[in-house]
Scaffold this motif. Structure first.
Motif, short mmCIF file in Angstrom:
data_model
loop_
_atom_site.label_atom_id
_atom_site.label_comp_id
_atom_site.label_asym_id
_atom_site.label_seq_id
_atom_site.Cartn_x
_atom_site.Cartn_y
_atom_site.Cartn_z
N ASN A 103 23.30 -8.80 4.94
CA ASN A 103 22.13 -9.63 4.77
C ASN A 103 21.01 -9.62 5.25
O ASN A 103 19.81 -9.73 4.64
N THR A 104 20.93 -9.12 6.62
CA THR A 104 19.64 -8.99 7.35
C THR A 104 18.86 -7.57 6.72
O THR A 104 17.77 -7.66 6.52
N CYS A 105 19.44 -6.58 6.42
CA CYS A 105 18.96 -5.63 5.64
C CYS A 105 18.16 -5.73 4.44
O CYS A 105 17.07 -5.38 4.13
N ASP A 106 18.90 -6.59 3.65
CA ASP A 106 18.38 -6.97 2.51
C ASP A 106 17.13 -7.98 2.78
O ASP A 106 16.08 -7.71 1.86
N GLU A 107 17.28 -8.86 3.49
CA GLU A 107 15.93 -9.80 3.83
C GLU A 107 14.89 -8.79 4.15
O GLU A 107 13.79 -8.92 3.69
N ARG A 164 13.60 -6.90 1.16
CA ARG A 164 12.67 -7.83 0.32
C ARG A 164 11.37 -8.25 0.87
O ARG A 164 10.35 -8.35 0.50
N PHE A 165 11.37 -8.56 2.40
CA PHE A 165 10.20 -8.86 3.09
C PHE A 165 9.05 -7.60 3.13
O PHE A 165 8.06 -7.86 2.58
N TRP A 166 9.61 -6.59 3.12
CA TRP A 166 8.58 -5.25 3.12
C TRP A 166 8.39 -4.98 1.69
O TRP A 166 7.06 -4.57 1.59
N ARG A 193 7.74 -7.13 -0.57
CA ARG A 193 6.60 -8.15 -0.75
C ARG A 193 5.43 -7.75 0.16
O ARG A 193 4.31 -8.00 -0.60
N GLU A 194 5.29 -7.35 1.25
CA GLU A 194 4.11 -7.14 2.00
C GLU A 194 3.51 -6.07 1.44
O GLU A 194 2.46 -5.87 1.10
N ILE A 195 4.16 -4.73 0.91
CA ILE A 195 3.52 -3.70 0.19
C ILE A 195 2.96 -4.09 -1.02
O ILE A 195 1.98 -3.53 -1.31
N GLY A 196 3.83 -5.23 -2.01
CA GLY A 196 3.20 -5.63 -3.02
C GLY A 196 1.82 -6.20 -2.74
O GLY A 196 0.92 -5.97 -3.61
N LYS A 197 1.91 -7.31 -1.74
CA LYS A 197 0.40 -7.88 -1.42
C LYS A 197 -0.69 -6.81 -1.19
O LYS A 197 -1.82 -6.99 -1.54
N GLN A 198 -0.19 -6.10 -0.14
CA GLN A 198 -1.32 -4.90 0.12
C GLN A 198 -1.81 -4.04 -0.98
O GLN A 198 -3.13 -4.00 -1.24
N THR A 199 -1.03 -3.52 -2.02
CA THR A 199 -1.28 -3.02 -3.25
C THR A 199 -2.27 -4.05 -4.09
O THR A 199 -3.27 -3.39 -4.62
N TYR A 200 -1.88 -4.97 -4.33
CA TYR A 200 -2.68 -6.16 -4.95
C TYR A 200 -4.06 -6.16 -4.29
O TYR A 200 -4.96 -6.15 -5.10
N TYR A 201 -3.97 -6.39 -3.00
CA TYR A 201 -5.43 -6.41 -2.44
C TYR A 201 -6.24 -5.28 -2.45
O TYR A 201 -7.41 -5.26 -2.65
N ARG A 202 -5.74 -4.17 -2.32
CA ARG A 202 -6.29 -2.94 -2.48
C ARG A 202 -7.03 -2.51 -3.99
O ARG A 202 -8.23 -2.32 -3.87
N GLU A 203 -5.94 -3.00 -4.99
CA GLU A 203 -6.57 -2.84 -6.17
C GLU A 203 -7.52 -3.85 -6.58
O GLU A 203 -8.59 -3.53 -7.24
N SER A 204 -7.44 -5.00 -5.97
CA SER A 204 -8.50 -6.06 -6.33
C SER A 204 -9.96 -5.50 -5.69
O SER A 204 -10.85 -5.62 -6.49
N GLU A 205 -9.73 -4.94 -4.55
CA GLU A 205 -11.28 -4.54 -3.84
C GLU A 205 -11.43 -3.27 -4.59
O GLU A 205 -12.78 -3.45 -4.78
N GLU A 206 -10.74 -2.45 -5.13
CA GLU A 206 -11.49 -1.38 -5.92
C GLU A 206 -11.90 -1.92 -6.99
O GLU A 206 -13.25 -1.38 -7.48
#
Length: 84
Positions: free
Chosen positions: A17-21, A24-26, A28-41
């Motif tokens: 359960n912890t590994c799955d969580e 999912r956490f990472w 989401r974090e990678i998705g957010k960072q990708t979104y921010y980077r693409e928005s800035e570009e």
């Protein structure tokens, strides 16, 4: 699970359960960072600053070319004077 001690079974379930969580956490974090980077570009792509830099670069290149050409013309003229 019958032959296993209960403490090991609980740890295995907890880890799964912890590994799955964590995964999912990472994700989401990678998705957010990708979104921010693409928005800035995208924002920078629309910015006038890049266009202004390109215009200045072209102006400077043109001036350097003219300066180099006038230098060469002057050298040729000086060589021609020395020969006469």
């Amino acid at each position: 699970f019958q032959g296993m001690n209960n403490q090991y079974v609980r740890r295995e379930v907890f880890c799964r359960n912890t590994c799955d969580e964590l995964k999912r956490f990472w994700e989401r974090e990678i998705g957010k960072q990708t979104y921010y980077r693409e928005s800035e570009e995208h924002r920078l792509g629309r910015s006038a600053l890049g266009k202004l830099r390109e215009e200045w670069k072209q102006k400077l290149e043109t001036k350097l070319r003219l300066w180099n050409n006038s230098d060469e013309t002057e050298k040729r003229a000086n060589v021609g004077q020395e020969l006469h």
